[in-house]
Enzyme design. Structure first.
Site, PDB file in Angstrom:
ATOM      1  N   HIS A 167      80.306 -27.249 -23.150  1.00 11.78           N
ATOM      2  CA  HIS A 167      79.171 -26.263 -22.792  1.00 11.78           C
ATOM      3  C   HIS A 167      77.803 -26.892 -23.474  1.00 11.78           C
ATOM      4  O   HIS A 167      76.633 -26.649 -22.845  1.00 11.78           O
ATOM      5  CB  HIS A 167      79.257 -25.036 -22.877  1.00 11.78           C
ATOM      6  CG  HIS A 167      79.450 -24.360 -24.266  1.00 11.78           C
ATOM      7  ND1 HIS A 167      80.278 -24.266 -24.995  1.00 11.78           N
ATOM      8  CD2 HIS A 167      78.228 -24.013 -24.919  1.00 11.78           C
ATOM      9  CE1 HIS A 167      80.146 -23.654 -26.134  1.00 11.78           C
ATOM     10  NE2 HIS A 167      78.665 -23.596 -26.112  1.00 11.78           N
ATOM     11  N   ASP A 197      86.828 -26.604 -23.292  1.00 15.92           N
ATOM     12  CA  ASP A 197      85.629 -26.694 -23.640  1.00 15.92           C
ATOM     13  C   ASP A 197      85.471 -27.541 -24.596  1.00 15.92           C
ATOM     14  O   ASP A 197      84.543 -27.420 -25.921  1.00 15.92           O
ATOM     15  CB  ASP A 197      85.218 -25.253 -24.271  1.00 15.92           C
ATOM     16  CG  ASP A 197      83.580 -25.227 -24.373  1.00 15.92           C
ATOM     17  OD1 ASP A 197      82.834 -26.024 -23.569  1.00 15.92           O
ATOM     18  OD2 ASP A 197      82.999 -24.316 -24.980  1.00 15.92           O
ATOM     19  N   SER A 270      77.842 -24.352 -31.894  1.00 13.16           N
ATOM     20  CA  SER A 270      78.699 -24.712 -31.001  1.00 13.16           C
ATOM     21  C   SER A 270      79.346 -25.976 -31.119  1.00 13.16           C
ATOM     22  O   SER A 270      78.099 -26.987 -31.150  1.00 13.16           O
ATOM     23  CB  SER A 270      78.218 -24.452 -29.647  1.00 13.16           C
ATOM     24  OG  SER A 270      79.124 -23.653 -28.897  1.00 13.16           O
TER      25      SER A 270
END
Length: 529
Positions: A167, A197, A270
């Site tokens: 993402h 992901d 992230s």
């Protein structure tokens, strides 16, 4: 349970951080940690969703026995500095340019998500989660919009392969990396995997880079860990904590198996690594739960064993090939277990075996319950999905399953998980009514409903407070089987329920099809008043 909601789009990470807590939207968020994305003329965006929070929830108190045997005061290491000095050179900040179009958004609406029974909390979570994300664009003009997003990553080889989250780099047109020493490098996307992901990048050009490796040891709950990343675009930041839990399923994807970590991580972490005390990567930071958008000590990381397998496949092939047996599955409830004669509710109920699939070829049919893989019992559908996917296509495996009241074992050669979706019938009309009042159902033969096909009985109306509605049946559902027998008329369902009641059975399994797939519903033979 309160409905899931979405926060308004942030107007920049700095402004969000400065907003008084009293002015922020309450609720619990599951936030993908890809930090800020500055959209041209529109501000920032984040991937986030509000989760329901239990009313009057209290923080549990941990009571430790004073005179616990063999106990002694446990303290953290004197310093993490040596480990940090060893690993921080391999951690990078990731910055991407994003172009989003209408086609991109339609591709990211979460249509590849697993199917759940209607009313399942995960169903609502998946839908909300899948709909969020992407750079805003003018839907009427169809003109693409550009923006920027930031996250973290880490180098895993001396020649410059970099791991981050999907993402963070999804829809990226340019990717740049900033090292701990301040050097800016460009990189290309080698491959991505939405289901876990994860993404693999490669630094452009030749060079030799400091790198870290994945841990081969499974971290234990309570072990110290260190998170390094790029929170809110600040650059290399180090935090420490412990592994709080393993095996978390937060509804982010079909193969959820997250580590829960209390080391503070925020937007921008992230794709960054979580290290153990040896300096090996035990997880890839991906999401947090938070009432405010900032860390409250509940973060989630993809385990090293999952990430390592996916990254190896991306590096070698550019894609991830997963094993596939071709069944649509659902959990086994206590009612379903009782109907099938199972002693426990463990396993995965086969709602449908797809045409030309390995499972169908091996003799597995709808109504069977898969109990284990290669001699190891499974708890439910998610564990089955993870085990089959990890084996990979072309491998042979032995499936234990429950069929017609007895346990069987069959060898299955796994196929390759396809990306396509089967077409669903569109049921829009309501023909003559036939009513099963005790269940709150109005039924009609499918053959009388355009688009419903020639098999089964259609739910043409339903009492929202009735027993059938409480079990998840909806208008437009097609009942294909009742008690293991195909049905074509409403009277056959009534007769099956009456026979089961006379035989002392508590419930009858209905095999039901709708736009989302096929599943089983257990309807009580004697509905409670």
């Amino acid at each position: 349970m309160p409905q899931l909601e979405f926060p308004p789009q942030d107007k920049g990470a700095a402004r969000n951080a400065a907003t008084p807590r009293s002015q922020r939207r309450p609720g619990m968020r599951a936030i993908l940690l890809g930090a800020t994305a500055a959209v041209a003329l529109t501000g920032a965006f984040t991937h986030s969703v509000l989760l329901p929070q239990a009313a009057n929830a209290e923080t549990p108190t941990l009571n430790v026995p004073v005179n616990a045997p063999n106990s002694s005061p446990v303290v953290g290491p004197v310093s993490f500095a040596d480990v940090v000095d060893h690993v921080r050179g391999a951690v990078v900040s990731v910055k991407v340019k994003i172009t989003e179009t209408a086609d991109n958004e339609e591709a990211n609406t979460g249509n590849d998500m697993p199917q759940f029974a209607p009313g399942d909390p995960l169903e609502r979570f998946f839908r909300r989660f899948g709909e969020q994300g992407g750079v805003p664009f003018n839907k009427h003009s169809g003109k693409p919009r550009t923006g920027q997003a930031q996250g973290s990553g880490f180098i895993i080889s001396s020649d410059g392969y970099v791991v981050t989250n999907n993402h963070v780099v999804e829809n990226a047109t340019e990717v740049s990396l900033t090292t701990d020493g301040g050097q800016t490098l460009t990189a290309s996307v080698v491959g991505t995997d939405k289901k876990t992901d994860l993404a693999l990048l490669k630094i452009n050009g030749s060079g030799t880079y400091p790198f870290v490796k994945f841990s081969n040891e499974t971290p234990r709950v309570g072990e110290w860990v260190i998170a390094v990343g790029n929170p809110f675009g600040l650059g290399g930041t180090v935090t420490a904590g412990i592994i709080s839990a393993r095996g978390r399923d937060i509804g982010a994807g079909p193969y959820d198996d997250f580590l829960q970590v209390d080391a503070p991580v925020n937007r921008g972490n992230s794709g960054g690594p979580t290290f153990n005390a040896k300096g090996d990567v035990v997880g890839v930071n991906t999401a947090i739960f938070s009432p405010s958008g900032g860390s409250v000590g509940i973060g989630f990381a993809i385990p090293a064993e999952v990430a390592q397998n996916v990254i190896t496949s991306l590096r070698e092939k550019g894609t991830v090939a997963r094993g596939w047996i071709g069944v649509q599955i659902q959990p086994v409830t206590a009612e379903i277990a009782d109907s099938l004669g199972l002693k426990t509710s463990k396993g995965a109920l086969v709602a449908e075996a797809q045409p030309n699939s390995p499972a169908l070829s091996a003799g597995i049919r709808s109504g069977d319950v898969i109990l284990g893989v290669d001699g190891e019992r499974i708890d439910g559908p998610r564990e089955l999905a993870r085990k089959i996917a990890a084996l990979g296509p072309g491998k042979s495996t032995n499936l234990m399953y429950w069929h017609d009241g007895s346990e069987k074992t069959v060898a299955v050669k796994l196929g390759n998980l396809p990306n396509d979706k089967e077409a669903k019938a569109d049921i829009t009309t309501r023909p003559d009514k036939n009513v099963l009042g005790d269940l709150g159902l109005t039924l009609a033969p499918a053959a009388q409903v355009p688009g419903a096909g020639d098999e089964g009985v259609v739910v043409s109306d339903i009492d929202p407070d009735g027993v059938a509605a409480q079990k998840g049946l909806r208008v437009g559902d097609v009942i294909l089987e009742a008690g293991g027998h195909a049905v074509s008329r409403p009277a056959e369902i009534g007769a099956t329920l009456s026979t089961a009641k006379k035989d002392g059975r508590k419930a009858v399994l209905m095999r039901v099809k709708n736009r989302e797939g096929t599943r089983y519903v257990a309807l009580a033979t004697t509905p409670a008043s």
